[in-house]
Write a protein that holds these residues in place. Structure first.
Motif, mmCIF file in Angstrom:
data_model
loop_
_atom_site.group_PDB
_atom_site.id
_atom_site.type_symbol
_atom_site.label_atom_id
_atom_site.label_comp_id
_atom_site.label_asym_id
_atom_site.label_seq_id
_atom_site.Cartn_x
_atom_site.Cartn_y
_atom_site.Cartn_z
ATOM 1 N N ASN A 110 34.728 66.160 63.689
ATOM 2 C CA ASN A 110 36.053 66.627 62.746
ATOM 3 C C ASN A 110 36.971 67.988 63.877
ATOM 4 O O ASN A 110 38.165 68.208 63.530
ATOM 5 N N PHE B 78 44.515 63.994 55.624
ATOM 6 C CA PHE B 78 43.271 63.717 56.507
ATOM 7 C C PHE B 78 42.330 63.857 56.132
ATOM 8 O O PHE B 78 41.182 63.834 55.787
ATOM 9 N N LYS C 183 40.660 66.132 64.249
ATOM 10 C CA LYS C 183 41.306 66.918 62.911
ATOM 11 C C LYS C 183 41.889 68.440 63.005
ATOM 12 O O LYS C 183 42.788 68.490 62.824
#
Length: 123
Positions: free
Chosen positions: A96, A44, A99
């Motif tokens: 994010n 990631f 993620k």
């Protein structure tokens, strides 16, 4: 950055999980969790700035990955077949949120876990 832009800033998603895990080895093997997490963090494109961990007499463990983007923390209780997981990535330079969701899904799959509690805190 003007005041309007500052007030629109969303610091990030903080996901708190309590998981039921039947495989005791997953709740006692700090090394397996650490290796899996390092691979995820790399996949990631996140940056580790520190790692701290401790193994308990009960064979459970706690581990914290301090990330440039924030953190991933775990605490396991093999005697109760449970763990708590804390994932937070800030949105300083980019969003994010996806993620955090993807990391959460990957950990649930890694542990073959039943979700007992999942809380999303939008900072």
């Amino acid at each position: 950055m003007n005041q309007s832009e500052k007030s629109l800033y969303n610091p990030g998603l903080h996901k708190l999980l309590t998981l039921q895990v039947k495989d005791e080895m997953l709740l006692t093997s700090l090394e397996n969790f650490q290796e899996f997490s390092k691979n995820l963090i790399n996949d990631f494109n996140l940056e580790i700035v520190g790692i701290s961990h401790h193994s308990f007499d009960s064979s459970g463990y706690t581990m914290a990955f301090c990330l440039k983007e924030s953190h991933i923390c775990i605490h396991t209780w093999p005697e109760f077949e449970q763990l708590t997981l804390d994932i937070y990535l800030c949105n300083y330079l980019k969003d994010n949120t996806q993620k955090v969701e993807a990391l959460s899904t990957a950990y649930k799959q890694f542990f073959n876990a039943e979700v007992l509690n999942e809380t999303n805190v939008y900072r």
